[in-house]
Design a protein around this motif. Structure first.
Motif, mmCIF file in Angstrom:
data_model
loop_
_atom_site.group_PDB
_atom_site.id
_atom_site.type_symbol
_atom_site.label_atom_id
_atom_site.label_comp_id
_atom_site.label_asym_id
_atom_site.label_seq_id
_atom_site.Cartn_x
_atom_site.Cartn_y
_atom_site.Cartn_z
ATOM 1 N N ASP A 69 0.825 -1.213 0.000
ATOM 2 C CA ASP A 69 0.000 0.000 0.000
ATOM 3 C C ASP A 69 0.859 1.263 0.000
ATOM 4 O O ASP A 69 0.455 2.297 -0.543
ATOM 5 C CB ASP A 69 -0.934 0.016 1.211
ATOM 6 N N THR A 70 2.025 1.196 0.625
ATOM 7 C CA THR A 70 2.908 2.370 0.649
ATOM 8 C C THR A 70 3.545 2.633 -0.707
ATOM 9 O O THR A 70 4.044 3.735 -0.961
ATOM 10 C CB THR A 70 4.021 2.190 1.697
ATOM 11 N N LEU A 71 3.522 1.638 -1.596
ATOM 12 C CA LEU A 71 4.167 1.763 -2.898
ATOM 13 C C LEU A 71 3.216 2.171 -4.009
ATOM 14 O O LEU A 71 3.651 2.673 -5.045
ATOM 15 C CB LEU A 71 4.840 0.430 -3.274
ATOM 16 N N MET A 72 1.926 1.934 -3.811
ATOM 17 C CA MET A 72 0.951 2.153 -4.875
ATOM 18 C C MET A 72 0.226 3.483 -4.674
ATOM 19 O O MET A 72 -0.252 3.786 -3.582
ATOM 20 C CB MET A 72 -0.054 1.000 -4.913
ATOM 21 N N ALA A 73 0.135 4.255 -5.747
ATOM 22 C CA ALA A 73 -0.514 5.567 -5.663
ATOM 23 C C ALA A 73 -1.967 5.450 -5.210
ATOM 24 O O ALA A 73 -2.477 6.295 -4.465
ATOM 25 C CB ALA A 73 -0.446 6.258 -7.022
ATOM 26 N N ARG A 74 -2.652 4.387 -5.641
ATOM 27 C CA ARG A 74 -4.061 4.205 -5.307
ATOM 28 C C ARG A 74 -4.279 3.982 -3.819
ATOM 29 O O ARG A 74 -5.356 4.279 -3.283
ATOM 30 C CB ARG A 74 -4.631 3.014 -6.103
ATOM 31 N N THR A 75 -3.264 3.460 -3.110
ATOM 32 C CA THR A 75 -3.458 3.058 -1.720
ATOM 33 C C THR A 75 -2.538 3.777 -0.723
ATOM 34 O O THR A 75 -2.537 3.441 0.452
ATOM 35 C CB THR A 75 -3.217 1.540 -1.593
ATOM 36 N N GLN A 76 -1.776 4.746 -1.193
ATOM 37 C CA GLN A 76 -0.823 5.414 -0.305
ATOM 38 C C GLN A 76 -1.489 6.236 0.796
ATOM 39 O O GLN A 76 -0.838 6.612 1.768
ATOM 40 C CB GLN A 76 0.107 6.317 -1.125
ATOM 41 N N HIS A 77 -2.788 6.500 0.654
ATOM 42 C CA HIS A 77 -3.508 7.292 1.646
ATOM 43 C C HIS A 77 -4.081 6.439 2.765
ATOM 44 O O HIS A 77 -4.654 6.971 3.729
ATOM 45 C CB HIS A 77 -4.671 8.029 0.974
ATOM 46 N N ARG A 78 -3.981 5.126 2.679
ATOM 47 C CA ARG A 78 -4.622 4.248 3.648
ATOM 48 C C ARG A 78 -4.023 4.435 5.045
ATOM 49 O O ARG A 78 -2.859 4.828 5.184
ATOM 50 C CB ARG A 78 -4.510 2.790 3.198
ATOM 51 N N PRO A 79 -4.796 4.143 6.097
ATOM 52 C CA PRO A 79 -4.370 4.455 7.467
ATOM 53 C C PRO A 79 -3.006 3.900 7.868
ATOM 54 O O PRO A 79 -2.207 4.615 8.487
ATOM 55 C CB PRO A 79 -5.485 3.839 8.317
ATOM 56 N N LEU A 80 -2.725 2.653 7.527
ATOM 57 C CA LEU A 80 -1.424 2.085 7.883
ATOM 58 C C LEU A 80 -0.307 2.699 7.050
ATOM 59 O O LEU A 80 0.812 2.896 7.543
ATOM 60 C CB LEU A 80 -1.433 0.568 7.710
ATOM 61 N N ALA A 81 -0.614 3.005 5.807
ATOM 62 C CA ALA A 81 0.413 3.570 4.927
ATOM 63 C C ALA A 81 0.849 4.954 5.386
ATOM 64 O O ALA A 81 2.030 5.315 5.278
ATOM 65 C CB ALA A 81 -0.103 3.628 3.491
ATOM 66 N N VAL A 82 -0.079 5.739 5.927
ATOM 67 C CA VAL A 82 0.265 7.099 6.369
ATOM 68 C C VAL A 82 0.578 7.155 7.855
ATOM 69 O O VAL A 82 0.962 8.204 8.380
ATOM 70 C CB VAL A 82 -0.872 8.089 6.047
ATOM 71 N N GLY A 83 0.391 6.036 8.564
ATOM 72 C CA GLY A 83 0.749 5.994 9.980
ATOM 73 C C GLY A 83 -0.307 6.502 10.939
ATOM 74 O O GLY A 83 -0.024 6.719 12.118
ATOM 75 N N SER A 84 -1.551 6.678 10.474
ATOM 76 C CA SER A 84 -2.596 7.139 11.381
ATOM 77 C C SER A 84 -3.073 6.035 12.323
ATOM 78 O O SER A 84 -3.708 6.322 13.347
ATOM 79 C CB SER A 84 -3.780 7.705 10.591
ATOM 80 N N LEU A 85 -2.791 4.790 11.976
ATOM 81 C CA LEU A 85 -3.069 3.651 12.851
ATOM 82 C C LEU A 85 -1.853 2.742 12.883
ATOM 83 O O LEU A 85 -1.070 2.690 11.925
ATOM 84 C CB LEU A 85 -4.287 2.860 12.359
ATOM 85 N N ARG A 86 -1.726 1.988 13.967
ATOM 86 C CA ARG A 86 -0.635 1.025 14.093
ATOM 87 C C ARG A 86 -1.155 -0.375 13.769
ATOM 88 O O ARG A 86 -2.360 -0.648 13.915
ATOM 89 C CB ARG A 86 -0.054 1.049 15.503
ATOM 90 N N PRO A 87 -0.260 -1.285 13.351
ATOM 91 C CA PRO A 87 -0.705 -2.648 13.019
ATOM 92 C C PRO A 87 -1.481 -3.330 14.144
ATOM 93 O O PRO A 87 -2.466 -4.029 13.882
ATOM 94 C CB PRO A 87 0.608 -3.369 12.722
ATOM 95 N N GLY A 88 -1.049 -3.133 15.390
ATOM 96 C CA GLY A 88 -1.757 -3.746 16.504
ATOM 97 C C GLY A 88 -3.183 -3.261 16.623
ATOM 98 O O GLY A 88 -4.104 -4.032 16.951
ATOM 99 N N GLN A 89 -3.409 -1.998 16.371
ATOM 100 C CA GLN A 89 -4.762 -1.437 16.414
ATOM 101 C C GLN A 89 -5.635 -2.029 15.314
ATOM 102 O O GLN A 89 -6.811 -2.357 15.541
ATOM 103 C CB GLN A 89 -4.702 0.082 16.270
ATOM 104 N N VAL A 90 -5.054 -2.171 14.138
ATOM 105 C CA VAL A 90 -5.813 -2.725 13.010
ATOM 106 C C VAL A 90 -6.156 -4.184 13.273
ATOM 107 O O VAL A 90 -7.293 -4.627 13.026
ATOM 108 C CB VAL A 90 -5.005 -2.588 11.704
#
Length: 310
Positions: A69-90
């Motif tokens: 998700d961090t590599l693809m333009a379509r998904t770079q805004h997703r919560p984990l990609a931008v750091g608004s959530l942590r993996p444990g929370q997800v």
């Protein structure tokens, strides 16, 4: 601490899940014969349970796809990609949603629906996202069964286990339609986003075999979809009203697929993708209208080929 509600909501992929729940609800209402009392509790709680399971699977998808998700333009805004959530929370969010879904379905709907829904969740979130997506260019074909299951889940919420099929054979026809619909739907998007998938090293069909080959595959599956979409009429599940809608919708889809062989521009693949969503929603709407608004139509359509229903 401020709770990022918008980020959690995005984890559920609301637009994708809305289509899933829509097809499940259509399955529910097709399972009810005109004149029967509506089982409101199973309808409402079944839809909520299926929505929670689909949302849980979507959150797991975010978790497993964090790197790409961090590599693809379509998904770079997703919560984990931008750091608004942590993996444990997800992960916790996904587990809670899944647990509530299974408990609700098993307790207030029926155990068979809970079992089917859990299998669908695992099929999409773990088998497809965790393995098939990265393993083969046929990922969306093989993994498409999990995404095609919602009408059967909805039907099972109303009918429960139907021997010997498990679910009504007509419900399996709905699953087959979505299963065949999925490749041309998703491959149109994959053509448009092929550079993203290549960057993320995801072996989508246009990345591995090229755009021209993928366009021909879309055409093949669109023709197959047109054939499969007629089966509800052929088997007596629906009548001429549905048949007319299916042929018109399928004919337009076929036009899009043929034009995609030599498209007028790069954005045309997204037009095909967008129409495919309209197609599926309209096709299922025709099924529902035929079943409820024209209850006599199914009775005169190929009665000798009807499935026997208990």
């Amino acid at each position: 601490m401020k709770i990022p509600f918008a980020a959690y909501w995005e984890l559920t992929k609301p637009r994708v899940v809305a289509l899933i729940v829509f097809t499940a609800i259509i399955g529910m209402f097709l399972a009810i014969e005109p004149g029967e009392a509506w089982p409101w509790e199973r309808l409402v709680l079944g839809a909520i349970g299926i929505w929670l399971a689909a949302a849980s699977a979507a959150a797991i998808n975010h978790l497993l796809d964090q790197r790409i998700d961090t590599l693809m333009a379509r998904t770079q805004h997703r919560p984990l990609a931008v750091g608004s959530l942590r993996p444990g929370q997800v992960l916790a969010f996904a587990v809670v949603l899944g647990a509530i879904s299974m408990a609700l379905l098993a307790w207030r709907v029926n155990g068979f629906t809970a079992l089917l829904t859990f299998a669908s969740l695992i099929g999409y979130a773990v088998i497809y996202t965790g393995y098939l997506k990265r393993a083969t260019p046929q990922n969306i074909v093989i993994g498409g069964l999990a995404g095609a299951a919602p009408p059967a889940l909805g039907w099972a919420a109303v009918d429960g286990f139907v021997a010997p099929w498990g679910v009504d054979p007509y419900a399996l026809l709905l699953v087959l339609i979505i299963f065949v619909w999925t490749p041309p739907h998703f491959w149109a998007l994959a053509i448009f986003r092929r550079d993203d998938y290549a960057k993320a090293m995801i072996p989508m069909l246009p990345v591995v075999y090229g755009v021209t080959y993928t366009r021909w595959q879309i055409l093949f599956y669109t023709v197959l979809l047109l054939v499969v979409s007629v089966l509800p009429f052929v088997t007596g599940m629906s009548g001429v009203f549905y048949l007319g809608g299916a042929l018109v919708l399928g004919g337009v889809f076929l036009y899009y697929a043929i034009r995609l062989l030599n498209p007028p521009g790069e954005l045309y693949a997204m037009q095909v993708f967008n129409y495919s969503i309209i197609y599926l929603m309209a096709l299922f709407a025709f099924l529902l209208a035929d079943h409820w608004l024209l209850p006599q139509a199914a009775a005169v359509a190929a009665p000798g080929l009807e499935f026997v229903r208990d």
